[in-house]
Structure formats: C-alpha cells, structure tokens
Motif scaffolding. Structure first.
Motif, mmCIF file in Angstrom:
data_model
loop_
_atom_site.group_PDB
_atom_site.id
_atom_site.type_symbol
_atom_site.label_atom_id
_atom_site.label_comp_id
_atom_site.label_asym_id
_atom_site.label_seq_id
_atom_site.Cartn_x
_atom_site.Cartn_y
_atom_site.Cartn_z
ATOM 1 N N ARG A 46 -48.027 12.291 76.042
ATOM 2 C CA ARG A 46 -47.874 12.167 74.593
ATOM 3 C C ARG A 46 -46.959 11.001 74.177
ATOM 4 N NH1 ARG A 46 -45.874 16.804 70.469
ATOM 5 N NH2 ARG A 46 -46.259 15.588 68.604
ATOM 6 N N GLY A 47 -45.798 10.903 74.853
ATOM 7 C CA GLY A 47 -44.839 9.854 74.488
ATOM 8 C C GLY A 47 -45.419 8.466 74.706
ATOM 9 N N ALA A 48 -46.088 8.277 75.846
ATOM 10 C CA ALA A 48 -46.682 6.974 76.154
ATOM 11 C C ALA A 48 -47.809 6.657 75.177
ATOM 12 C CB ALA A 48 -47.205 6.974 77.581
ATOM 13 N N ARG A 49 -48.572 7.694 74.796
ATOM 14 C CA ARG A 49 -49.675 7.479 73.851
ATOM 15 C C ARG A 49 -49.136 6.968 72.518
ATOM 16 N NH1 ARG A 49 -52.402 12.790 72.449
ATOM 17 N NH2 ARG A 49 -52.518 12.941 74.706
ATOM 18 N N ARG A 50 -48.046 7.619 72.076
ATOM 19 C CA ARG A 50 -47.449 7.210 70.798
ATOM 20 C C ARG A 50 -46.978 5.748 70.875
ATOM 21 N NH1 ARG A 50 -42.613 10.571 68.050
ATOM 22 N NH2 ARG A 50 -41.554 9.811 69.892
ATOM 23 N N PHE A 51 -46.403 5.377 72.013
ATOM 24 C CA PHE A 51 -45.910 4.012 72.180
ATOM 25 C C PHE A 51 -47.066 3.000 72.122
ATOM 26 C CE2 PHE A 51 -44.995 0.424 75.037
ATOM 27 C CZ PHE A 51 -43.954 -0.147 74.319
ATOM 28 N N TRP A 52 -48.171 3.316 72.824
ATOM 29 C CA TRP A 52 -49.294 2.373 72.852
ATOM 30 C C TRP A 52 -49.960 2.245 71.479
ATOM 31 C CZ3 TRP A 52 -50.565 -1.277 76.191
ATOM 32 C CH2 TRP A 52 -49.985 -1.231 77.450
ATOM 33 N N ILE A 53 -49.992 3.364 70.748
ATOM 34 C CA ILE A 53 -50.545 3.275 69.382
ATOM 35 C C ILE A 53 -49.654 2.363 68.544
ATOM 36 C CG2 ILE A 53 -50.997 4.600 67.266
ATOM 37 C CD1 ILE A 53 -51.864 6.928 69.106
ATOM 38 N N LEU A 54 -48.334 2.524 68.737
ATOM 39 C CA LEU A 54 -47.394 1.669 68.000
ATOM 40 C C LEU A 54 -47.574 0.194 68.361
ATOM 41 C CD1 LEU A 54 -43.903 3.373 67.802
ATOM 42 C CD2 LEU A 54 -45.323 2.556 65.958
ATOM 43 N N ARG A 88 -28.308 -5.318 70.727
ATOM 44 C CA ARG A 88 -28.274 -4.330 69.640
ATOM 45 C C ARG A 88 -29.365 -3.268 69.762
ATOM 46 N NH1 ARG A 88 -24.525 -6.694 66.721
ATOM 47 N NH2 ARG A 88 -24.551 -8.944 66.482
ATOM 48 N N SER A 89 -29.832 -3.010 70.964
ATOM 49 C CA SER A 89 -30.860 -1.986 71.212
ATOM 50 C C SER A 89 -32.082 -2.155 70.307
ATOM 51 C CB SER A 89 -30.285 -0.583 71.016
ATOM 52 O OG SER A 89 -29.142 -0.433 71.772
ATOM 53 N N GLY A 90 -32.421 -3.383 70.020
ATOM 54 C CA GLY A 90 -33.628 -3.658 69.232
ATOM 55 C C GLY A 90 -33.458 -3.466 67.738
ATOM 56 N N ARG A 133 -37.550 2.799 65.464
ATOM 57 C CA ARG A 133 -36.399 3.639 65.135
ATOM 58 C C ARG A 133 -36.821 4.835 64.277
ATOM 59 N NH1 ARG A 133 -32.578 0.460 62.245
ATOM 60 N NH2 ARG A 133 -34.022 -1.273 62.234
ATOM 61 N N TRP A 134 -37.779 4.581 63.373
ATOM 62 C CA TRP A 134 -38.263 5.650 62.497
ATOM 63 C C TRP A 134 -38.911 6.774 63.332
ATOM 64 C CZ3 TRP A 134 -43.573 6.164 60.151
ATOM 65 C CH2 TRP A 134 -43.598 7.156 59.179
ATOM 66 N N LYS A 151 -37.829 1.323 74.852
ATOM 67 C CA LYS A 151 -39.148 1.161 74.214
ATOM 68 C C LYS A 151 -39.013 0.379 72.902
ATOM 69 C CE LYS A 151 -41.648 3.544 77.121
ATOM 70 N NZ LYS A 151 -42.200 2.758 78.198
ATOM 71 N N ILE A 152 -37.922 0.622 72.168
ATOM 72 C CA ILE A 152 -37.720 -0.122 70.907
ATOM 73 C C ILE A 152 -37.555 -1.603 71.233
ATOM 74 C CG2 ILE A 152 -36.212 -0.463 68.906
ATOM 75 C CD1 ILE A 152 -35.562 2.459 68.934
ATOM 76 N N ARG A 153 -36.792 -1.891 72.266
ATOM 77 C CA ARG A 153 -36.570 -3.298 72.643
ATOM 78 C C ARG A 153 -37.889 -3.968 73.006
ATOM 79 N NH1 ARG A 153 -31.534 -1.535 75.207
ATOM 80 N NH2 ARG A 153 -32.603 -1.304 77.199
ATOM 81 N N LEU A 154 -38.702 -3.257 73.768
ATOM 82 C CA LEU A 154 -39.991 -3.829 74.166
ATOM 83 C C LEU A 154 -40.894 -4.013 72.949
ATOM 84 C CD1 LEU A 154 -41.971 -4.743 76.297
ATOM 85 C CD2 LEU A 154 -42.409 -2.375 76.899
#
Lengths: 583, 89
Positions: A28-36, A119-121, A164-165, A172-175
């Motif tokens: 689930r987490g990876a899916r959300r990241f790829w959609i983003l 600054r962590s993205g 961040r939202w 992941k935010i940095r990437l």
C-alpha cells in the motif's frame, strides 16, 4: 486496454493497463508513493506549460511582438522601451521583496538541493509559486536569466507539499522533491532522459537504481503532458552536424580545456557578484534590482541580445549565423549582465544563460578554426561548447551530455560531445572546487553530507572524523577522581587512561564503573589502572569501511585513534560515521 | 528585507570584490569593442527609418533594399561610431 489479470486475485478481475497491474501488485505505501510520482510528473508538465504561456504573454505585452522571436521583438522596439521595460522588471522585484519582506534572490536549484539534503525535502509552496511567477515575469521583461528556475522550483515545491500532506516518510519526500524538480527541467527543455539524469547527478548525487525509477517516471510523465499542452518541438534549431574526422576530434579535444576554463570563470563571476552584492545596507540591497536592470536595459539599447534568456542568439550561433565579433563580445557582456541580475536579487535560472555563454564561445572557436583553414561548421562547435559549459558549471558531465544529446537527437556528435564535456568538467573542477550550485550552499554555511557509496567509504579516512578526546586521566588517579571526571564529562564520553606521554593505556566507561560498586570495600585503594579495560584502536589512515566493520563488532560508541607509537590522537564516534553516510 | 546569512571571510570578500570589478571592466571593454566593430542594431534601425522617411517624401526615388534580418547578425552594419551618428543626426 485489457492486458491481463492480477496474479493474486481469485476473482480474476480484469486490469486496464500494465501501469495498473504494476500499481496493484505493490504494497500500500509503495503504491501511494508511485501514484504520487505520476501526479508530481503531471503537475510538473502542467505548471511548465502554464509558466511558458505566462512568459509568452508577458513578452508579447511588454515587447509587442506577435508570433516573432523574442530577439526580433526586442530589436524592433524603440531604444527607450529597451531601457525602460527591463527597469520595470527591477522595480517589480524590489516591490515584491518590500511587500513580502523577503529577498527573492537565487536561481532555485541550490535551494532545492538544500531542501533535499538538509531540510528533509521542505519547500514552502505559496512562496515558491509567488517567486516563480515573479521570476517568469522578470525574464519576460528582459532579465538576462533563465525561465527554468521557476519551472524547477514549482515542480519541487508541489512535490514537497504533496509528500508532507500525505505524511510520507522523510526519504520518500526528498526523492519526490527531486522528481518534481527533474520533471520541471524535463518539461522545460523537452528532455526526459537529460532531466532524469540531472535529478540523479546534480540533485541526489547518486545513480542508485531505487532512485532512478521514480525520477524517470516523473520526467517521462512531465514531458508527455508538456508535449500535449505546448507541442513537441526541439528547444533549439540544430542542423544535423557531423564531426567524426581526426581533425574535428582534435579540435574538440582543444575545445574541452578552453570551455573548462571559461566555465570556471563563469562560476567565479556569478559567485563574486552574489557575494559582494549581498552585502551592504538595506537601502542599497533594495535599490539594486532597479539600478542593475537600468544598466542592463541601457546596454540593451545597443545590444538587445542581452535581454531575456537568449534562445534566439543561441540559435544564431548554432546555425553559424552570428559574426565573429558578436560571438566574442556577447558572451562576456551576457555573463556580467547575468551575474549582475542574479546577484542583485532578480530570481531566475542560470542554466540557460550558461548555455548562451557556451554556445557563443564555441561558435567563436568554430569561426576562428574556419578562419585558420579548418573546414568545420562553427555551429557544431557551439553545440559542443554548450555541453562543455553545462558540464563545467554544474560539474555534472553525464547529464550535460545527455541533455545536449537529447536536444540535438544527433548520434553522430556523441563522441566529441562526451570528450568536450568530460574534459571541461575535469578542468573546471580543478580550477573551481564548487559548482554553480554547491558554491551558493557553501557560502551560506550549508554543509552537504558526502554521498554514501563504496568509493567514498574506502577513500575517506579515520583522520577525517577524528575529534579530540573529551576526557583523559592518568593511571594513578583514584576511584573518586575517576568517578568525578566521568560524571563531569559530556554525555556518552568515555574516560581515556593515558600515561604522561599521552600513550593510550585503556578506557573506563560509566557502565564499567557501576560494575565495580559492589566492591566498595577496596574502592578507596583502586586506581585508574585497575579499573580500565582494553579497547580496539584505530589508526588515522584506516578507511571508514574498516571502521564501520569494527564498530559493528563491539559495543563501544566511541573508539580511540592512536599513532604508530600508541599516542592518543583523538576519538571517532559511531554516530559521526553513520551521519556521514546519510541517504 | 533581511540580509542572507553568509559564511565569508574578509579576505574572500576582498577577492570577490576585485574579481567583480575586473569582470565589470571586461564587460565594459566587450561592450566598447562590440560597438566599435559592429555598430548596433539601434543605429541600423534608425538608418532604416531615415531611409524609409526619405523614400516616403520622394516616392519616385529608387528604394534601398533593407538589410537582412538583424538577429542573423550577418546584416551589413554602418561603420560609423554611435556618438558620431547621434551628432550627425
């Protein structure tokens, strides 16, 4: 399109595309990241298209050019307009800075790198959007800077806010921020591969496979969206040149060091202006954008080529149409104008102006070679020098080659392109240690961590991380003295037992001391030499890879560094080793 | 507006200041050389306007063909210095 079913699905639910198939197979987490990643790429493409339209609108209104090139429009304008419209850009920037009480200076890439690494993205979206719009309007009004600064920052800030939202983890935010910025550059120049490589090489400093995938997906998405909205056309008009003979390769070999030196001069000039113009009273800093743009506008009365990002002049150089005099004087004037505008606080990119600088110098080199009898197309050398300048100013030869290769789509030039870029990056790095981007961070005291890779772990040494020992004692010290010293030492510090010549004998830790407390009847007679333990010792020339292996095998948080005679030179902390290898 | 926090020693600042002035001198020199070698677009345009107004006043006179597009840079530029041109006008 029906292409298959999910392998784990009992109901054999039909899937509509390979993308959906891929997304559904992820946790689930990876899916959300790829959609983003896809969303960030699409937003990067849309915002690039919108900002480019805004730029065209501003240019059309300010210069009254309809369908013509920017240079044709500025050349056709009256001298007064050529002077006053750029001054208006200065007034606008000053007004914006006064209204927001924040300087707008900077070209964006450095702050994206800082955001990713320090600054962590984090990047503020409203401020970045505002700054981007101001930058685009300023470039449209004639500021000698690039539009790409706004495009990069908008993509990066959108990615940062979304990440961040949705409460993504920091890495992941940095990437995602790097994806947004790369998407911006891919859409700005219609260069998906070059944009991805720029993101990896310049922003993340690594070609690791787990970074490569998201960046490529974001860049491809952004380029596709931008092509749909703006159209699929090359950024520059480049004839299909061929440089393959030994004479041409020799000239490319000569061009490399020259462009490397020119790139170092360019970096130093941009930094010197930035550094000096940042100083001074508030009144001076407030007035600088107006004064600088008045001066640039004044010069543009005679040389309208100085205004804007300079696409048309670069095209002229690439087609071999500019005369030698202009090829020699315009890059120098443009470099000073760009450095002045950037240092004065006009926000905008330095990427396109550096292409201008390189293209015209390369064109001059080609014309001179032609003059001395070499039958070569000057435009081809303009192209090689563009790649060389990009490599020399960013210290990123791989992305420079790929960006220019994509701009040309001409495989015949790849060998001299690689040669010029590699030599230029090498020479420029030898002359100027910092790149155009890292110099800004260094000036602001922002220290980037070294990228983790096998080479770095083996090339960095213990001496690089050695700190002075925080607490030392002699072997004759009593239990009471030892206990007092350990309690007074900073948290986590051990007590190093040394002889009078500072030769290391052992270590006493607080935990170890607690272990002796049941023996209280003999403690008043105990000395440090009775309480100490032996510990692994590090030598200053050991690589960090060896140190990491030792730390993995012992419970100590800190290890001593000794020289050949056993003298204590200092200590290395486990946390410090881990911190250096961050990301 | 707040000044940006910078990490610079006075020596670095002095070096930067020297480099800045050297580069400004280079820019001004390039500008002067550019003017001398290839009088700029504004004067070509002014000459064009002058020729156009002359042609409008005397339509029977044969028209001079306009120079090539300026952005190519290949157009023939008048050899007159800008200040001389302005004085003459």
């Amino acid at each position: 399109m029906k292409v298959g079913t999910h392998p784990g699905s009992h109901t054999a639910e039909p899937l509509t595309s390979p993308t959906l198939f891929f997304l559904r197979s992820l946790p689930r987490g990876a899916r959300r990241f790829w959609i983003l990643v896809l969303v960030v790429g699409a937003i990067g493409g849309i915002s690039a298209a919108l900002l480019v339209q805004l730029l065209r609108l501003v240019q059309a209104v300010a210069w009254q050019g309809h369908g013509e090139s920017f240079l044709a429009a500025t050349s056709a304008a009256t001298g007064l307009r050529r002077w006053m419209v750029p001054a208006l850009a200065g007034v606008m920037v000053t007004a914006a800075a006064l209204a927001t009480r924040r300087p707008l200076r900077g070209h964006g890439t450095a702050s994206i790198i800082e955001s990713i690494w320090i600054r962590s993205g984090r990047l503020a979206l409203p401020w970045t959007l505002f700054r981007g719009v101001v930058s685009i309007i300023a470039v449209g009004l004639g500021a000698p800077l690039g539009r790409e600064g706004a495009l990069l920052q908008t993509g990066a800030a959108t990615a940062s806010s979304l990440g961040r939202w949705l409460d993504l983890p920091g890495d992941k935010i940095r990437l995602l921020v790097a994806c947004g910025a790369s998407a911006g550059i891919a859409a700005a120049y219609n260069v998906p591969i070059g944009g991805a490589l720029f993101g990896l090489e310049v922003l993340l400093g690594s070609f690791a496979l787990d970074l490569f995938g998201p960046i490529v997906v974001a860049c491809v998405t952004a380029t596709l969206v931008s092509r749909i909205l703006v159209g699929d056309h090359p950024s520059y008009l480049i004839p299909a040149y061929q440089l393959s003979g030994p004479k041409e390769m020799t000239l490319a070999l000569l061009l490399g060091p020259l462009v490397g030196i020119a790139s170092a001069v360019y970096i130093r000039t941009i930094n010197a202006f930035g550094l000096v113009l940042e100083q001074g009273s508030e009144l001076r800093r407030t007035a600088l954008p107006v004064v600088t743009m008045l001066a640039i506008g004044g010069a543009a009365i005679w040389f309208p080529e100085l205004l804007g990002n300079g696409y048309d002049s670069v095209n002229g150089a690439l087609l071999g149409k500019l005369p030698l005099t202009l090829l020699l004087v315009l890059p120098l004037m443009k470099m000073v104008a760009t450095a002045g505008a950037s240092g004065a606080g006009i926000p905008g990119g330095l990427f396109t102006p550096s292409l201008f600088f390189g293209a015209l110098l390369g064109g001059a080199f080609g014309k001179l070679a032609q003059h001395f009898g070499a039958p070569v197309p000057p435009g081809a050398f303009a192209l090689l020098a563009m790649a060389g300048t990009l490599a020399g100013t960013t210290h990123a030869a791989v992305s420079a080659v790929l960006i220019i290769f994509e701009l040309t789509g001409n495989y015949a030039l790849i060998l001299p392109l690689m040669l010029t870029s590699a030599i230029s990056a090498f020479v420029s790095r030898a002359l100027e240690r910092e790149s155009l981007y890292s110099a800004v961070l260094q000036r602001r005291n922002v220290e980037l961590p070294e990228p983790i890779n096998a080479h770095w772990l083996h090339s960095a040494h213990v001496r690089d991380l050695t700190r002075p020992a925080r607490a030392k004692t002699l072997p004759v010290a009593s239990f009471e003295e030892v206990a007092l010293q350990l309690l007074e030492a900073p948290a986590g510090a051990d007590l190093w037992v040394v002889d009078e010549e500072n030769r290391l004998l052992g270590v006493i830790t607080l935990d170890q001391l607690k272990g002796h407390l049941p023996e209280h009847s003999v403690l008043d007679r105990a000395r440090a030499s009775d309480l100490m333990q032996s510990t692994p010792r590090l030598r200053p020339d050991m690589s960090l890879a060896e140190v990491a292996r030792i730390f993995a095998e012992v419970p100590e948080e800190e290890l001593p560094v000794v020289d050949k005679r056993g003298l204590l030179l200092g200590t290395v902390n486990k946390r410090e080793v881990m911190r250096r290898g961050r990301y | 507006m707040a000044a940006t926090e910078v990490n610079t020693s006075p020596e670095e600042l002095r070096r930067a200041r020297r480099w800045l002035w050297a580069m400004i001198a280079v820019g001004v020199l390039a500008f002067a050389l550019g003017l001398r070698a290839a009088p700029p677009v504004v004067f070509i345009r002014a000459e064009q306007e002058e020729q156009a107004s002359k042609a409008a006043q005397n339509p029977k006179e044969e028209k001079t063909p306009p120079p090539e597009e300026q952005e190519s840079g290949e157009a023939e530029r008048p050899t007159m210095l800008p200040w001389l041109y302005l004085l003459k006008r």
